[in-house]
Design an enzyme around this catalytic site. Structure first.
Site, PDB file in Angstrom:
ATOM      1  N   ARG A 108      14.416   0.808   1.228  1.00 21.58           N
ATOM      2  CA  ARG A 108      13.342   1.755   0.936  1.00 21.58           C
ATOM      3  C   ARG A 108      13.345   2.889   1.976  1.00 21.58           C
ATOM      4  NH1 ARG A 108       8.518  -2.394   0.335  1.00 21.58           N
ATOM      5  NH2 ARG A 108       9.590  -3.203   2.169  1.00 21.58           N
ATOM      6  N   GLU A 125      -0.024  -6.182  11.270  1.00 23.88           N
ATOM      7  CA  GLU A 125       1.240  -6.804  11.710  1.00 23.88           C
ATOM      8  C   GLU A 125       2.073  -5.765  12.450  1.00 23.88           C
ATOM      9  OE1 GLU A 125       4.217  -5.808  10.286  1.00 23.88           O
ATOM     10  OE2 GLU A 125       3.470  -4.636   8.595  1.00 23.88           O
ATOM     11  N   ALA A 166      18.891   8.542  19.121  1.00 26.80           N
ATOM     12  CA  ALA A 166      19.028   9.699  18.228  1.00 26.80           C
ATOM     13  C   ALA A 166      19.962   9.350  17.081  1.00 26.80           C
ATOM     14  CB  ALA A 166      19.586  10.873  19.018  1.00 26.80           C
ATOM     15  N   GLY A 167      19.850  10.085  15.987  1.00 23.31           N
ATOM     16  CA  GLY A 167      20.735   9.855  14.847  1.00 23.31           C
ATOM     17  C   GLY A 167      20.139  10.371  13.562  1.00 23.31           C
ATOM     18  N   GLY A 185      13.638   5.480   8.775  1.00 20.76           N
ATOM     19  CA  GLY A 185      13.378   5.226   7.361  1.00 20.76           C
ATOM     20  C   GLY A 185      12.592   3.941   7.245  1.00 20.76           C
ATOM     21  N   CYS A 198       7.770   1.419   6.443  1.00 21.61           N
ATOM     22  CA  CYS A 198       6.597   1.562   7.310  1.00 21.61           C
ATOM     23  C   CYS A 198       6.464   2.958   7.891  1.00 21.61           C
ATOM     24  CB  CYS A 198       6.660   0.531   8.423  1.00 21.61           C
ATOM     25  SG  CYS A 198       6.292  -1.102   7.800  1.00 21.61           S
ATOM     26  N   THR A 239       0.872  -1.183   0.000  1.00 21.84           N
ATOM     27  CA  THR A 239       0.000   0.000   0.000  1.00 21.84           C
ATOM     28  C   THR A 239       0.911   1.236   0.000  1.00 21.84           C
ATOM     29  OG1 THR A 239      -0.109  -0.167   2.416  1.00 21.84           O
ATOM     30  CG2 THR A 239      -1.955  -1.068   1.181  1.00 21.84           C
TER      31      THR A 239
HETATM   32  C1  UDX Z   1       8.288  -0.817  12.032  1.00 19.01           C
HETATM   33  C2  UDX Z   1       7.550  -1.155  13.347  1.00 19.01           C
HETATM   34  O1  UDX Z   1       8.492  -1.199  14.421  1.00 19.01           O
HETATM   35  C3  UDX Z   1       6.797  -2.451  13.211  1.00 19.01           C
HETATM   36  O2  UDX Z   1       6.068  -2.714  14.389  1.00 19.01           O
HETATM   37  C4  UDX Z   1       5.861  -2.260  12.032  1.00 19.01           C
HETATM   38  O3  UDX Z   1       4.902  -3.183  11.894  1.00 19.01           O
HETATM   39  C5  UDX Z   1       6.673  -2.039  10.760  1.00 19.01           C
HETATM   40  O4  UDX Z   1       7.377  -0.828  10.952  1.00 19.01           O
HETATM   41  P1  UDX Z   1      10.556  -1.505  10.849  1.00 19.01           P
HETATM   42  O5  UDX Z   1      10.177  -0.529   9.778  1.00 19.01           O
HETATM   43  O6  UDX Z   1      11.034  -2.834  10.454  1.00 19.01           O
HETATM   44  O7  UDX Z   1       9.316  -1.761  11.827  1.00 19.01           O
HETATM   45  O8  UDX Z   1      11.737  -0.823  11.685  1.00 19.01           O
HETATM   46  P2  UDX Z   1      11.965  -0.273  13.172  1.00 19.01           P
HETATM   47  O9  UDX Z   1      12.847  -1.200  13.898  1.00 19.01           O
HETATM   48  O10 UDX Z   1      10.690   0.070  13.812  1.00 19.01           O
HETATM   49  O11 UDX Z   1      12.811   1.044  12.846  1.00 19.01           O
HETATM   50  C6  UDX Z   1      12.288   2.069  11.989  1.00 19.01           C
HETATM   51  C7  UDX Z   1      13.315   3.127  11.724  1.00 19.01           C
HETATM   52  O12 UDX Z   1      13.530   3.914  12.870  1.00 19.01           O
HETATM   53  C8  UDX Z   1      14.701   2.634  11.314  1.00 19.01           C
HETATM   54  O13 UDX Z   1      15.188   3.451  10.266  1.00 19.01           O
HETATM   55  C9  UDX Z   1      15.547   2.799  12.553  1.00 19.01           C
HETATM   56  O14 UDX Z   1      16.919   2.974  12.277  1.00 19.01           O
HETATM   57  C10 UDX Z   1      14.923   4.037  13.148  1.00 19.01           C
HETATM   58  N1  UDX Z   1      15.077   4.162  14.594  1.00 19.01           N
HETATM   59  C11 UDX Z   1      14.535   3.223  15.413  1.00 19.01           C
HETATM   60  C12 UDX Z   1      15.732   5.256  15.137  1.00 19.01           C
HETATM   61  O15 UDX Z   1      16.226   6.133  14.414  1.00 19.01           O
HETATM   62  N2  UDX Z   1      15.822   5.360  16.498  1.00 19.01           N
HETATM   63  C13 UDX Z   1      15.287   4.436  17.338  1.00 19.01           C
HETATM   64  O16 UDX Z   1      15.401   4.624  18.550  1.00 19.01           O
HETATM   65  C14 UDX Z   1      14.630   3.338  16.792  1.00 19.01           C
END
Ligand code: UDX
Length: 449
Positions: free
Chosen positions: A346, A152, A271-272, A276, A279, A86
């Site tokens: 992505r 999910e 932080a950083g 991305g 999702c 989607t």
């Molecule tokens: C996310 C959700 O966590 C999950 O429950 C959902 O269903 C799908 O989307 P995902 O996209 O796999 O999962 O990644 P996630 O581990 O949540 O991290 C997302 C982004 O946030 C990454 O780019 C990660 O580097 C960043 N991030 C995460 C941070 O910059 N700081 C953090 O403290 C945590």
């Protein structure tokens, strides 16, 4: 039970593989015929830890099969999981055309009543629209389709573990029979009656997952509300990091202490370079759009999105401060995936960094354990190295963009000897500033001195 999965992306494959391991018989289909052919030959089109192992054992046990014929897949299952993409439209709204297409296929190809499970992330009210579409498209057959929303919460990189050990399983239903069917499908997970590939069946004791039965609209909202809240948390931590830099505090110390308050929790405060992946960015956009369409002001989320977009610029402020002129310099980029333990690129902040480096005229040498094949197709001008030390050789700066363990564990003493200049700009706060300085590095990170 006999289950069909439509859409063999990461959600579809993880769902199919885990439910096959849990004892169900699963047939998967996808419009991408090449992908189906690869799966039929035993290949795995995405990198996700334990997925290859699970798919191989399900295949061996005859519990999973693949077909490019959607009609065959639809007819073979009593329950159909819709796991199609989607993606966002230019205005942020979720593009639901794939769901509509699948609804039409189900209505025309099915020969018996089915339970249709919406697994794709969709805005609230999609389930109700899906049911309406199924009824409209099947008016000649008179078949009855029940619709369930079953969002999910799988993090890429730990998706298999998340599937087998969920915090909660949310099922949005319209009737008790659908709730019972969902309980039946997830019974092995709820009762932990499966062979866990992550812990080899010595899973740590924990509270059993709760199966929450809600309305369809609530289930859909739970997904967007959860992801958007986590995105908000990350942006909050990033603003705190900016503040720490100005005031002279340490963001790790601040967020660690904050996280010890159980009302806040320690996760998603890193932080950083920001968030991305496929999702968070799109879910945040879709949620803002949804709120807008019903006249609810979601400024707080718009700010979180704005903060996230500014992270690349914040990073480049450090790059310019450290390197002065970027043009012509050889730099090593460590990490291309949007986060560690995945090959997914992505909406990866790392790629934004690479593109900006090119705009500024740098020579980019990159390394990533899994994502390089995908990036090569998009950015052929990057020099790729499987070995991170080769990417670092002769580099005037190292830029850390993804939190892979191999980068966390890098031997900087060794790297320093290979680099042209001991300079690290760390977009993921992986190292101790004191230790890096001790090794003779100029070291820049977020929110720390
Ligand atoms: C996310 C959700 O966590 C999950 O429950 C959902 O269903 C799908 O989307 P995902 O996209 O796999 O999962 O990644 P996630 O581990 O949540 O991290 C997302 C982004 O946030 C990454 O780019 C990660 O580097 C960043 N991030 C995460 C941070 O910059 N700081 C953090 O403290 C945590």
């Amino acid at each position: 039970m006999r289950l069909s999965v439509i859409g063999c992306g990461y959600v579809g494959l993880v769902t199919g593989a885990c439910l096959a391991e849990a004892g169900h018989e699963v047939v998967c289909t996808d419009i991408d015929k090449q992908r189906i052919a690869q799966l039929q030959e035993g290949g795995v089109p995405i990198y996700e830890r334990y997925l290859d192992k699970l798919l191989a054992s399900a295949r061996k046990a005859g519990r999973i099969s693949y077909t490019a014929d959607a009609g065959e897949a639809i007819r073979s299952g009593d329950v159909i999981f819709i796991c199609v993409g989607t993606p966002p439209k230019p205005n942020g709204e979720a593009d639901l055309s794939a769901i509509d297409h699948v609804a039409r296929q189900i209505a025309t190809e099915a020969r018996s009543a089915k339970l249709i499970i919406e697994k794709s992330t969709v805005p609230a009210r999609t389930g109700l629209e899906l049911r309406r579409a199924l009824t409209a498209y099947s008016r000649n057959s008179g078949l009855c389709f029940r619709v369930v929303s079953n969002p999910e919460f799988l993090r890429e990189g730990t998706a298999i573990e998340d599937f087998f050990h969920p915090d909660r399983i949310v099922v949005g239903v319209e009737d008790e029979a659908s709730a019972n069917d969902m309980r039946q499908i997830y019974r092995p997970i709820l009762e932990r009656a499966f062979h866990c590939p992550v812990h080899n069946s010595t899973c740590p004791p924990g509270n059993a997952a709760a199966l929450l039965v809600t309305t369809i609209n609530s289930a859909e909202l739970i997904k967007h509300a959860s992801n958007s809240f986590l995105a908000l948390k990350i942006s909050y931590a990033n603003v705190i990091a900016d503040l720490c830099e100005k005031i002279g505090a340490d963001v790790e110390e601040v967020t660690r202490a904050m996280g010890l308050d159980p009302r806040i929790g320690g996760q998603f405060l890193r932080a950083g370079l920001g968030f991305g992946g496929f999702c968070f960015p799109k879910d945040v956009q879709a949620f803002i759009h949804l709120a807008g369409t019903v006249g609810v002001d979601f400024d707080i989320l718009k700010a979180a999105e704005r903060v996230n977009k500014q992270r690349i610029e914040r990073f480049f402020e450090k790059v310019r401060q450290a390197l002065w002129v970027v043009k012509g310099k050889r730099v090593a980029v460590l990490g291309l995936a949007f986060k560690g333990n995945t090959d997914d690129i992505r909406f990866s902040p790392a790629l934004e960094v690479v593109k900006e480096l090119f705009r500024e005229g740098a020579q980019v040498h990159a390394s990533d354990p899994e994502a390089m094949p995908k990036v090569k197709a998009l950015l052929p001008e990057v020099h790729y190295h499987q070995d991170p030390y080769e990417a670092l050789r002769d580099a005037e700066a190292a830029m850390v963009c993804t939190e892979w363990d191999v980068f966390r564990d890098l031997d900087w003493e060794r790297a320093g000897k290979l680099m042209a200049r001991r300079l690290v700009i760390d977009g993921r706060n992986l190292y101790s500033p004191a230790r890096m300085r001790q090794l003779g590095f100029e070291y820049y990170s977020f929110g720390r001195e």
